[in-house]
Write a protein that holds these residues in place. Structure first.
Motif, PDB file in Angstrom:
ATOM      1  N   THR A  98       0.845  -1.203   0.000  1.00 56.49           N
ATOM      2  CA  THR A  98       0.000   0.000   0.000  1.00 56.49           C
ATOM      3  C   THR A  98       0.877   1.249   0.000  1.00 56.49           C
ATOM      4  O   THR A  98       2.039   1.214   0.425  1.00 56.49           O
ATOM      5  CB  THR A  98      -0.909   0.043   1.236  1.00 56.49           C
ATOM      6  OG1 THR A  98      -0.104   0.212   2.405  1.00 56.49           O
ATOM      7  CG2 THR A  98      -1.733  -1.230   1.374  1.00 56.49           C
ATOM      8  N   ARG A  99       0.294   2.348  -0.455  1.00 52.98           N
ATOM      9  CA  ARG A  99       1.016   3.619  -0.467  1.00 52.98           C
ATOM     10  C   ARG A  99       1.372   4.060   0.945  1.00 52.98           C
ATOM     11  O   ARG A  99       2.466   4.573   1.202  1.00 52.98           O
ATOM     12  CB  ARG A  99       0.153   4.686  -1.153  1.00 52.98           C
ATOM     13  CG  ARG A  99       0.899   5.978  -1.459  1.00 52.98           C
ATOM     14  CD  ARG A  99       0.027   6.950  -2.213  1.00 52.98           C
ATOM     15  NE  ARG A  99      -1.090   7.412  -1.415  1.00 52.98           N
ATOM     16  CZ  ARG A  99      -2.366   7.268  -1.758  1.00 52.98           C
ATOM     17  NH1 ARG A  99      -2.686   6.668  -2.887  1.00 52.98           N
ATOM     18  NH2 ARG A  99      -3.340   7.718  -0.979  1.00 52.98           N
ATOM     19  N   LYS A 100       0.452   3.834   1.892  1.00 57.41           N
ATOM     20  CA  LYS A 100       0.720   4.211   3.275  1.00 57.41           C
ATOM     21  C   LYS A 100       1.832   3.358   3.871  1.00 57.41           C
ATOM     22  O   LYS A 100       2.652   3.848   4.651  1.00 57.41           O
ATOM     23  CB  LYS A 100      -0.561   4.087   4.101  1.00 57.41           C
ATOM     24  CG  LYS A 100      -1.629   5.091   3.715  1.00 57.41           C
ATOM     25  CD  LYS A 100      -2.896   4.880   4.523  1.00 57.41           C
ATOM     26  CE  LYS A 100      -3.988   5.853   4.104  1.00 57.41           C
ATOM     27  NZ  LYS A 100      -5.252   5.616   4.847  1.00 57.41           N
ATOM     28  N   LEU A 102       4.297   2.061   2.202  1.00 62.56           N
ATOM     29  CA  LEU A 102       5.548   2.547   1.616  1.00 62.56           C
ATOM     30  C   LEU A 102       5.985   3.840   2.298  1.00 62.56           C
ATOM     31  O   LEU A 102       7.169   4.029   2.598  1.00 62.56           O
ATOM     32  CB  LEU A 102       5.362   2.773   0.113  1.00 62.56           C
ATOM     33  CG  LEU A 102       6.596   3.308  -0.638  1.00 62.56           C
ATOM     34  CD1 LEU A 102       7.780   2.347  -0.516  1.00 62.56           C
ATOM     35  CD2 LEU A 102       6.259   3.559  -2.108  1.00 62.56           C
ATOM     36  N   VAL A 139       4.744  12.580  -0.311  1.00 59.57           N
ATOM     37  CA  VAL A 139       5.110  11.155  -0.353  1.00 59.57           C
ATOM     38  C   VAL A 139       5.245  10.598   1.056  1.00 59.57           C
ATOM     39  O   VAL A 139       4.729   9.520   1.374  1.00 59.57           O
ATOM     40  CB  VAL A 139       6.414  10.969  -1.146  1.00 59.57           C
ATOM     41  CG1 VAL A 139       6.965   9.556  -0.950  1.00 59.57           C
ATOM     42  CG2 VAL A 139       6.180  11.231  -2.632  1.00 59.57           C
ATOM     43  N   GLY A 142       2.128   9.758   2.794  1.00 61.49           N
ATOM     44  CA  GLY A 142       1.319   8.708   2.198  1.00 61.49           C
ATOM     45  C   GLY A 142       0.247   9.199   1.266  1.00 61.49           C
ATOM     46  O   GLY A 142      -0.651   8.455   0.880  1.00 61.49           O
ATOM     47  N   LEU A 145       2.117   8.550  -4.366  1.00 56.78           N
ATOM     48  CA  LEU A 145       3.069   7.481  -4.672  1.00 56.78           C
ATOM     49  C   LEU A 145       4.276   8.100  -5.380  1.00 56.78           C
ATOM     50  O   LEU A 145       4.112   8.806  -6.377  1.00 56.78           O
ATOM     51  CB  LEU A 145       2.425   6.434  -5.579  1.00 56.78           C
ATOM     52  CG  LEU A 145       3.318   5.239  -5.946  1.00 56.78           C
ATOM     53  CD1 LEU A 145       3.603   4.389  -4.716  1.00 56.78           C
ATOM     54  CD2 LEU A 145       2.652   4.405  -7.040  1.00 56.78           C
ATOM     55  N   SER A 147       7.463   8.696  -7.752  1.00 52.11           N
ATOM     56  CA  SER A 147       7.972   8.144  -9.005  1.00 52.11           C
ATOM     57  C   SER A 147       9.220   7.327  -8.703  1.00 52.11           C
ATOM     58  O   SER A 147       9.849   7.478  -7.643  1.00 52.11           O
ATOM     59  CB  SER A 147       8.308   9.267  -9.983  1.00 52.11           C
ATOM     60  OG  SER A 147       9.414  10.024  -9.491  1.00 52.11           O
ATOM     61  N   THR A 148       9.589   6.485  -9.615  1.00 50.34           N
ATOM     62  CA  THR A 148      10.810   5.687  -9.428  1.00 50.34           C
ATOM     63  C   THR A 148      12.021   6.596  -9.280  1.00 50.34           C
ATOM     64  O   THR A 148      12.899   6.355  -8.435  1.00 50.34           O
ATOM     65  CB  THR A 148      11.012   4.736 -10.619  1.00 50.34           C
ATOM     66  OG1 THR A 148       9.876   3.859 -10.717  1.00 50.34           O
ATOM     67  CG2 THR A 148      12.265   3.894 -10.440  1.00 50.34           C
ATOM     68  N   ARG A 172       7.351  -0.317  -4.520  1.00 54.27           N
ATOM     69  CA  ARG A 172       6.749   0.755  -5.312  1.00 54.27           C
ATOM     70  C   ARG A 172       6.152   0.202  -6.611  1.00 54.27           C
ATOM     71  O   ARG A 172       5.057   0.599  -7.032  1.00 54.27           O
ATOM     72  CB  ARG A 172       7.828   1.797  -5.616  1.00 54.27           C
ATOM     73  CG  ARG A 172       7.304   3.094  -6.216  1.00 54.27           C
ATOM     74  CD  ARG A 172       7.491   3.115  -7.703  1.00 54.27           C
ATOM     75  NE  ARG A 172       6.780   4.261  -8.267  1.00 54.27           N
ATOM     76  CZ  ARG A 172       6.259   4.273  -9.487  1.00 54.27           C
ATOM     77  NH1 ARG A 172       6.348   3.213 -10.261  1.00 54.27           N
ATOM     78  NH2 ARG A 172       5.615   5.341  -9.923  1.00 54.27           N
ATOM     79  N   ILE A 175       2.809  -1.554  -5.905  1.00 50.69           N
ATOM     80  CA  ILE A 175       1.717  -0.609  -5.666  1.00 50.69           C
ATOM     81  C   ILE A 175       1.280   0.036  -6.982  1.00 50.69           C
ATOM     82  O   ILE A 175       0.086   0.198  -7.249  1.00 50.69           O
ATOM     83  CB  ILE A 175       2.159   0.462  -4.657  1.00 50.69           C
ATOM     84  CG1 ILE A 175       2.486  -0.194  -3.312  1.00 50.69           C
ATOM     85  CG2 ILE A 175       1.079   1.517  -4.481  1.00 50.69           C
ATOM     86  CD1 ILE A 175       3.239   0.715  -2.367  1.00 50.69           C
ATOM     87  N   ALA A 176       2.236   0.415  -7.809  1.00 44.19           N
ATOM     88  CA  ALA A 176       1.931   1.099  -9.074  1.00 44.19           C
ATOM     89  C   ALA A 176       1.135   0.219 -10.030  1.00 44.19           C
ATOM     90  O   ALA A 176       0.291   0.705 -10.785  1.00 44.19           O
ATOM     91  CB  ALA A 176       3.226   1.568  -9.734  1.00 44.19           C
TER      92      ALA A 176
END
Length: 225
Positions: A98-100, A102, A139, A142, A145, A147-148, A172, A175-176
């Motif tokens: 999840t974004r959170k 991460l 970011v 949370g 998301l 970027s790489t 990442r 999630i993406a």
């Protein structure tokens, strides 16, 4: 006199006649520095305060931030020399979905790097101009998301070890691509703790913005921007 005593004497001098409630409610407070009156009181009478607490104290009293940082770092170093390095916390980011989750992992990476400010991270040579402070703030909360490119720049700026870099880049990517998350099963030891901590931080932020006070435990702080 210990370095912690020197820090507390400096804080007490700048506090003056202001109450802890007045400092906690200071209108000049940046929203990311909101702390309770109880936390500010413990900075003078309790355990070693976090940098976030000292930063908030200095901000509310108009004290010199560089001097605050110098005194806090001296006290922090003295404490570490007395107690020895803390045992590393078991942490494996391989199953973040999840974004959170991460964001929680990135906050921990930042803490392990010494809690550098967002500006310090943005201006880090390792970031190579690819780590805008405003985006990084979203970011770490949370809300966005990364970027790489931004994630790689953040991990370089924090000098994260290779196995953490690989794990977080893989997280990442999961999630993406919208990889489905299994229903409420925690697949590694820290996932439940990460989610509980995120909810606690959100609750503290809401209470602080509403002018409510509550005992908190000085977590992260964080790390503060």
């Amino acid at each position: 006199m210990s370095q912690l005593d020197s820090l507390r004497r400096w804080l007490r001098h700048h506090k003056g006649r202001q109450t802890y409630d007045e400092l906690a409610a200071c209108p000049a407070h940046h929203k990311d520095l909101a702390v309770s009156a109880c936390t500010l009181r413990r900075a003078l009478d309790g355990r070693m305060p976090t940098w976030r607490t000292v930063h908030a104290f200095a901000h509310a009293t108009g004290a010199d931030l560089d001097e605050a940082r110098r005194l806090w770092e001296a006290a922090h170093t003295e404490r570490q020399n007395r107690t020895g390095p803390a045992s590393p916390r078991p942490y494996t980011p391989r199953r973040i979905r999840t974004r959170k989750g991460l964001a929680a992992a990135l906050r921990r990476v930042r803490t392990d790097a010494g809690s550098p400010s967002l500006r310090a991270l943005q201006d880090s040579p390792q970031a190579n101009g690819q780590l805008p402070k405003s985006t990084l703030c979203e970011v770490l909360r949370g809300r966005l998301l990364p970027s790489t490119t931004l994630l790689q720049a953040f991990l370089r700026a924090c000098h994260a070890p290779d196995h953490v870099v690989s794990a977080l880049l893989a997280a990442r990517a999961r999630i993406a691509t919208g990889h489905p998350r299994q229903a409420r099963t925690y697949s590694y030891i820290c996932e439940a703790a990460e989610e509980a901590d995120y909810r606690r931080q959100q609750t503290e932020e809401i209470r602080a913005r509403c002018g409510l006070t509550q005992p908190d435990n000085d977590y992260w702080d964080e790390a503060s921007p």
